[in-house]
Write an enzyme that holds these catalytic residues in place. Structure first.
Site, PDB file in Angstrom:
ATOM      1  N   ASP A 172       0.981  -1.073   0.088  1.00 38.53           N
ATOM      2  CA  ASP A 172      -0.061   0.170   0.031  1.00 38.53           C
ATOM      3  C   ASP A 172       0.917   1.097   0.037  1.00 38.53           C
ATOM      4  OD1 ASP A 172      -1.729   2.190   0.894  1.00 38.53           O
ATOM      5  OD2 ASP A 172      -3.138   0.602   1.534  1.00 38.53           O
ATOM      6  N   HIS A 217      -6.591  -5.856   3.201  1.00 39.61           N
ATOM      7  CA  HIS A 217      -5.646  -5.090   3.726  1.00 39.61           C
ATOM      8  C   HIS A 217      -4.883  -6.092   4.737  1.00 39.61           C
ATOM      9  CE1 HIS A 217      -6.670  -1.164   2.584  1.00 39.61           C
ATOM     10  NE2 HIS A 217      -7.912  -1.529   2.498  1.00 39.61           N
ATOM     11  N   GLU A 273     -12.867   2.916  -0.817  1.00 39.87           N
ATOM     12  CA  GLU A 273     -12.158   3.930  -1.702  1.00 39.87           C
ATOM     13  C   GLU A 273     -11.947   3.360  -3.225  1.00 39.87           C
ATOM     14  OE1 GLU A 273      -9.375   1.181   0.397  1.00 39.87           O
ATOM     15  OE2 GLU A 273     -10.966   2.401   1.306  1.00 39.87           O
ATOM     16  N   HIS A 275     -10.612  -6.270  -2.314  1.00 37.91           N
ATOM     17  CA  HIS A 275      -9.251  -6.326  -1.898  1.00 37.91           C
ATOM     18  C   HIS A 275      -9.317  -6.426  -0.408  1.00 37.91           C
ATOM     19  CE1 HIS A 275     -10.268  -2.201  -1.605  1.00 37.91           C
ATOM     20  NE2 HIS A 275      -9.296  -1.934  -0.525  1.00 37.91           N
TER      21      HIS A 275
END
Length: 129
Positions: free
Chosen positions: A29, A95, A88, A93
């Site tokens: 990220d 994290h 966002e 996805h």
């Protein structure tokens, strides 16, 4: 319309790749909560995690586990946290965040790394896969 993640998959936008196979991609990220904060995504452009077909969902979780194990070997931490939020970017996805304290999961406090630090970190994690 392609998401920013689909553009990364296609190589149109650079990213710090950690792991990749024919179905999934893991990369650092660029606005991390903690050093080593990694995103794991399916290459198939699906907006929401729970819209994935069962096989793709289970494959993403297995892929994320493999990356998390390598991440934990690389970045000193108490454990690897996993979060699914994803408002966002309209692309499913997860994290993976190396945790030493709970504030690292709040997505409010960010850390800064130089491009050289990102590259070295990605290479170190790859070495532990």
């Amino acid at each position: 319309m392609s998401s920013i993640f689909s553009k990364s998959i296609a190589g149109e936008i650079p990213c710090y790749r950690i792991a990749e196979d024919e179905n999934y991609l893991a990369f650092l990220d660029v606005n991390p909560n903690a050093k080593g904060h990694t995103l794991c995504i399916p290459k198939q452009e699906i907006n929401k995690l729970f819209d994935l077909q069962d096989q793709a969902y289970l494959g993403l979780m297995a892929f994320a586990k493999k990356v998390a194990v390598a991440l934990e070997k690389t970045v000193p931490c108490k454990r690897i946290g996993m979060a699914v939020i994803g408002l966002e970017v309209p692309h499913a996805h997860v994290h993976l965040i190396p945790l030493n304290e709970m504030d690292e999961m709040r997505f409010q406090n960010k850390v800064s790394l130089s491009p050289e630090e990102f590259i070295a970190l990605a290479q170190a994690i790859q070495a532990n896969l």
